[in-house]
Design a protein around this motif. Structure first.
Motif, short mmCIF file in Angstrom:
data_model
loop_
_atom_site.label_atom_id
_atom_site.label_comp_id
_atom_site.label_asym_id
_atom_site.label_seq_id
_atom_site.Cartn_x
_atom_site.Cartn_y
_atom_site.Cartn_z
N LYS A 205 0.88 -1.16 0.00
CA LYS A 205 0.00 0.00 0.00
C LYS A 205 0.92 1.21 0.00
O LYS A 205 1.87 1.27 0.77
N THR A 206 0.65 2.16 -0.87
CA THR A 206 1.51 3.32 -1.02
C THR A 206 0.78 4.59 -0.59
O THR A 206 -0.40 4.77 -0.90
N MET A 207 1.49 5.44 0.16
CA MET A 207 0.96 6.72 0.59
C MET A 207 1.92 7.83 0.21
O MET A 207 3.13 7.61 0.21
N SER A 208 1.36 8.96 -0.10
CA SER A 208 2.18 10.12 -0.47
C SER A 208 1.78 11.31 0.37
O SER A 208 0.65 11.41 0.84
N GLY A 209 2.72 12.23 0.51
CA GLY A 209 2.43 13.46 1.23
C GLY A 209 3.70 14.22 1.55
O GLY A 209 4.81 13.78 1.26
N LYS A 210 3.51 15.37 2.16
CA LYS A 210 4.64 16.20 2.57
C LYS A 210 5.25 15.63 3.85
O LYS A 210 4.55 15.22 4.77
N VAL A 211 6.57 15.63 3.88
CA VAL A 211 7.29 15.18 5.07
C VAL A 211 7.16 16.26 6.14
O VAL A 211 7.45 17.43 5.90
N VAL A 212 6.71 15.86 7.33
CA VAL A 212 6.55 16.78 8.45
C VAL A 212 7.79 16.76 9.34
O VAL A 212 8.26 17.80 9.79
N LYS A 213 8.33 15.55 9.57
CA LYS A 213 9.44 15.40 10.50
C LYS A 213 10.26 14.18 10.09
O LYS A 213 9.73 13.19 9.61
N VAL A 214 11.58 14.26 10.28
CA VAL A 214 12.50 13.16 9.99
C VAL A 214 13.43 12.98 11.18
O VAL A 214 13.97 13.96 11.69
N GLU A 215 13.59 11.73 11.63
CA GLU A 215 14.54 11.42 12.70
C GLU A 215 15.42 10.27 12.25
O GLU A 215 14.93 9.24 11.81
N LYS A 216 16.72 10.47 12.38
CA LYS A 216 17.69 9.42 12.08
C LYS A 216 18.40 9.06 13.37
O LYS A 216 18.86 9.94 14.09
N THR A 217 18.47 7.76 13.66
CA THR A 217 19.18 7.31 14.85
C THR A 217 20.23 6.29 14.44
O THR A 217 20.06 5.56 13.46
N ALA B 123 7.10 12.95 -0.25
CA ALA B 123 7.55 11.56 -0.09
C ALA B 123 6.44 10.61 -0.50
O ALA B 123 5.25 10.89 -0.30
N ARG B 124 6.85 9.50 -1.07
CA ARG B 124 5.93 8.39 -1.38
C ARG B 124 6.50 7.16 -0.69
O ARG B 124 7.63 6.74 -0.97
N VAL B 125 5.73 6.59 0.24
CA VAL B 125 6.18 5.48 1.06
C VAL B 125 5.33 4.25 0.76
O VAL B 125 4.10 4.35 0.68
N SER B 126 5.99 3.11 0.59
CA SER B 126 5.28 1.85 0.35
C SER B 126 5.47 0.94 1.55
O SER B 126 6.59 0.72 2.02
N VAL B 127 4.35 0.41 2.03
CA VAL B 127 4.31 -0.45 3.21
C VAL B 127 3.55 -1.72 2.84
O VAL B 127 2.63 -1.67 2.01
N ARG B 128 3.91 -2.85 3.45
CA ARG B 128 3.13 -4.07 3.24
C ARG B 128 1.69 -3.80 3.66
O ARG B 128 1.43 -3.17 4.67
N SER B 129 0.75 -4.28 2.87
CA SER B 129 -0.67 -4.08 3.18
C SER B 129 -1.02 -4.60 4.57
O SER B 129 -1.78 -3.97 5.31
N ALA B 130 -0.45 -5.74 4.96
CA ALA B 130 -0.73 -6.31 6.28
C ALA B 130 -0.24 -5.39 7.40
O ALA B 130 -0.89 -5.29 8.45
N ASP B 131 0.88 -4.72 7.20
CA ASP B 131 1.41 -3.82 8.22
C ASP B 131 0.56 -2.56 8.36
O ASP B 131 0.55 -1.93 9.42
N MET B 132 -0.12 -2.16 7.30
CA MET B 132 -0.95 -0.96 7.38
C MET B 132 -2.20 -1.21 8.21
O MET B 132 -2.76 -0.29 8.79
N THR B 133 -2.67 -2.46 8.28
CA THR B 133 -3.85 -2.75 9.09
C THR B 133 -3.51 -2.88 10.57
O THR B 133 -4.35 -2.66 11.41
N ALA B 134 -2.27 -3.27 10.86
CA ALA B 134 -1.84 -3.42 12.26
C ALA B 134 -0.39 -2.96 12.38
O ALA B 134 0.53 -3.73 12.12
N PRO B 135 -0.17 -1.69 12.75
CA PRO B 135 1.21 -1.21 12.86
C PRO B 135 1.98 -1.97 13.93
O PRO B 135 1.40 -2.56 14.84
N ARG B 136 3.28 -1.97 13.79
CA ARG B 136 4.14 -2.63 14.78
C ARG B 136 4.40 -1.69 15.94
O ARG B 136 4.19 -0.50 15.85
N ARG B 137 4.87 -2.26 17.05
CA ARG B 137 5.14 -1.46 18.24
C ARG B 137 6.58 -1.66 18.67
O ARG B 137 7.03 -2.79 18.81
N ASN B 138 7.28 -0.56 18.88
CA ASN B 138 8.61 -0.60 19.46
C ASN B 138 8.40 -0.60 20.97
O ASN B 138 7.98 0.40 21.55
N LEU B 139 8.68 -1.74 21.60
CA LEU B 139 8.40 -1.87 23.03
C LEU B 139 9.31 -0.99 23.88
O LEU B 139 8.89 -0.49 24.92
#
Length: 178
Positions: free
Chosen positions: A41-53, A97-113
């Motif tokens: 699933k692909t989404m497009s839009g303006k980038v609001v914030k970017v963080e690199k770690t 930006a145009r971002v592509s994500v697996r369709s399954a991940d878009m229905t249930a986002p992952r969590r960084n514990l």
């Protein structure tokens, strides 16, 4: 100190179940390098914030797109090695930006514990019409990453089975304690 029969059986059961599930999910349910555009699933839009770690293998890249509350994340592995560094420099607030994500991940986002943060892991990224991460590069990383798992996971699965069998054999030969 030698583990008891019960400890060996318990470790063997847990390890066998864990590594069996991981092998099944990695090699059967989600084989490497098989993603196509139909899986995304692909989404497009303006980038609001970017963080690199920084991380031990490279780091992570989080980006927020206007209208999305949950960030998109490039996980430690393909980032930054599989990215086009020149295009990645353009990834700034205000860029398209145009971002592509697996369709399954878009229905249930992952969590960084550790951070208690939801995110969508992305597999392709275009910045201002230029590819920063292609699906082909992500698929190649996935195939390369599986090479390690193909020898490590069966080895750990075998060690777990050995613990299970050794624990059962030891348990059968030990006299019952009352």
């Amino acid at each position: 100190m030698k583990p008891s029969a019960t400890q060996s059986i318990l470790a063997g059961l847990v390890g066998t179940a864990l590594f069996g599930w991981v092998m099944l999910s990695l090699f059967v349910l989600d084989p490497p390098g098989k993603l196509t555009n139909a899986d995304l699933k692909t989404m497009s839009g303006k980038v609001v914030k970017v963080e690199k770690t920084k991380g031990k293998g490279g780091g992570m890249l989080d980006l927020w797109i206007a209208g999305q509350d949950v960030p998109f994340r490039a996980i430690d592995g393909p980032y930054p090695r599989s990215f086009d560094a020149g295009v990645l420099e353009r990834l700034l607030p205000g860029a398209e930006a145009r971002v592509s994500v697996r369709s399954a991940d878009m229905t249930a986002p992952r969590r960084n514990l550790a951070q208690n943060q939801l995110f969508y892991p992305f597999v392709a990224l275009d910045v201002d019409g230029k590819a920063a991460l292609t699906l082909e590069a992500y698929n190649q990383w996935s195939v390369d990453n599986q090479k390690v798992a193909k020898w490590f996971l069966p080895l750990m699965f075998g060690a777990s089975l050995y613990l299970l069998i050794a624990g059962i054999r030891t348990h059968r030969t030990q006299p019952m304690a009352y």
